[in-house]
Enzyme design. Structure first.
Site, PDB file in Angstrom:
ATOM      1  N   GLU A  44       0.847  -1.200   0.000  1.00  0.00           N
ATOM      2  CA  GLU A  44       0.000   0.000   0.000  1.00  0.00           C
ATOM      3  C   GLU A  44       0.882   1.250   0.000  1.00  0.00           C
ATOM      4  O   GLU A  44       1.932   1.280   0.649  1.00  0.00           O
ATOM      5  CB  GLU A  44      -0.884  -0.017   1.243  1.00  0.00           C
ATOM      6  CG  GLU A  44      -1.756   1.224   1.426  1.00  0.00           C
ATOM      7  CD  GLU A  44      -2.481   1.224   2.769  1.00  0.00           C
ATOM      8  OE1 GLU A  44      -3.537   1.887   2.860  1.00  0.00           O
ATOM      9  OE2 GLU A  44      -2.009   0.562   3.717  1.00  0.00           O
ATOM     10  N   LYS A 110      -9.593   2.610  -2.127  1.00  0.00           N
ATOM     11  CA  LYS A 110      -9.764   1.951  -0.831  1.00  0.00           C
ATOM     12  C   LYS A 110     -11.115   2.294  -0.212  1.00  0.00           C
ATOM     13  O   LYS A 110     -11.440   3.459  -0.007  1.00  0.00           O
ATOM     14  CB  LYS A 110      -8.637   2.383   0.104  1.00  0.00           C
ATOM     15  CG  LYS A 110      -8.609   1.686   1.455  1.00  0.00           C
ATOM     16  CD  LYS A 110      -7.399   2.167   2.254  1.00  0.00           C
ATOM     17  CE  LYS A 110      -7.304   1.495   3.605  1.00  0.00           C
ATOM     18  NZ  LYS A 110      -6.137   2.028   4.374  1.00  0.00           N
ATOM     19  N   CYS A 144      -5.305  -2.963   2.703  1.00  0.00           N
ATOM     20  CA  CYS A 144      -5.021  -2.861   4.132  1.00  0.00           C
ATOM     21  C   CYS A 144      -6.252  -3.017   5.032  1.00  0.00           C
ATOM     22  O   CYS A 144      -6.707  -4.122   5.285  1.00  0.00           O
ATOM     23  CB  CYS A 144      -4.292  -1.547   4.411  1.00  0.00           C
ATOM     24  SG  CYS A 144      -3.318  -1.584   5.955  1.00  0.00           S
TER      25      CYS A 144
END
Length: 259
Positions: A44, A110, A144
């Site tokens: 990430e 995300k 994540c």
């Protein structure tokens, strides 16, 4: 359709807010990969570390880093994925790129911004999940904090590979290890998590634990590695299909819709 998918997992000690240094590091590692690699997975925010300094670091979608990823993809004739800080329409995004060998690409913003670090106050959350079709493999790439939300990752499309690119701190690495394995088992899918190592400019420590699991939760990598490393892993479509054929757990999954 490729029965085997050769993947390269690159765990790195990211240089804080230094895109040039990070691209240079990854260039060397990617160029050293074998010629059989099909998919290269980076962490990430792999050019900067997990920074909230978006106003300084954000690039436009067609900026230096996307062009660099395209160069690497063409050089190795492989797909490359990882996330980058992007600015678009006066918003900032923690944006994952999945770049194909021909330079075309898909994006995923995300969905679950990390409120504990106030990521939600800097970055706009994405809405749509991405499923990529690559060499006959259906791939779901996530970022994540998404790892903590199994409903969003639920395998409703019969994807073959679930990917998490991350900056996951060492103080919660037990959760990282546990949840990656759980996502593989519950979704009857390969699951790969690529994390970083070292310390960032905000004082957080990262200890890697990059890993790959098969659809039964078997670890395919050396466990708990905390130093920077590159590992090449071969995923087997036949193994996946035979296991799903014998254990038809996905057929019993609940039906639901996300708002």
């Amino acid at each position: 359709m490729a029965q085997k998918l050769n993947t390269a997992l690159i765990q790195a000690n990211l240089k804080w807010e230094n895109p040039q240094a990070n691209r240079s590091f990854f260039s060397k590692e990617i160029k050293a990969l074998s010629e059989e690699i099909d998919l290269i997975i980076l962490p990430e925010m792999f050019t900067t570390g997990f920074s909230m300094n978006a106003s300084k670091l954000a690039e436009k979608t067609d900026g230096l880093t996307l062009n660099w990823i395209r160069e690497m993809a063409k050089l190795k004739n492989a797909a490359v994925t990882g996330s980058v800080i992007i600015t678009e329409n006066d918003n900032y995004f923690n944006r994952l790129f999945f770049v194909f060998p021909d330079g075309s690409y898909k994006i995923y913003d995300k969905r679950h911004t990390f409120t504990l670090a106030k990521e939600d106050q800097t970055y706009t959350a994405g809405k749509e999940r991405l499923i990529v079709d690559y060499k006959g493999w259906k791939i779901c790439p996530l970022v994540c904090y998404d790892l903590r939300f199994p409903v969003f990752a639920r395998n409703t499309e019969d994807y073959d590979l679930l990917i998490y690119v991350a900056n996951w701190p060492s103080k919660r690495v037990f959760a990282w290890d546990t949840l990656l394995k759980a996502r593989a088992i519950e979704n009857m899918s390969y699951c790969i998590g690529v994390n970083r190592t070292g310390n960032d400019g905000d004082g957080y420590e990262y200890n890697g634990h990059t890993a790959a699991y098969d659809c039964l939760g078997k670890n395919l990598t050396e466990l708990d590695r905390e130093e920077p490393f590159v590992e090449e892993i071969t995923l087997d479509k036949k193994h996946l299909e035979e296991t799903r054929g014998k254990l038809k757990f996905l057929q019993d999954r609940d039906e639901f819709t996300l708002k």
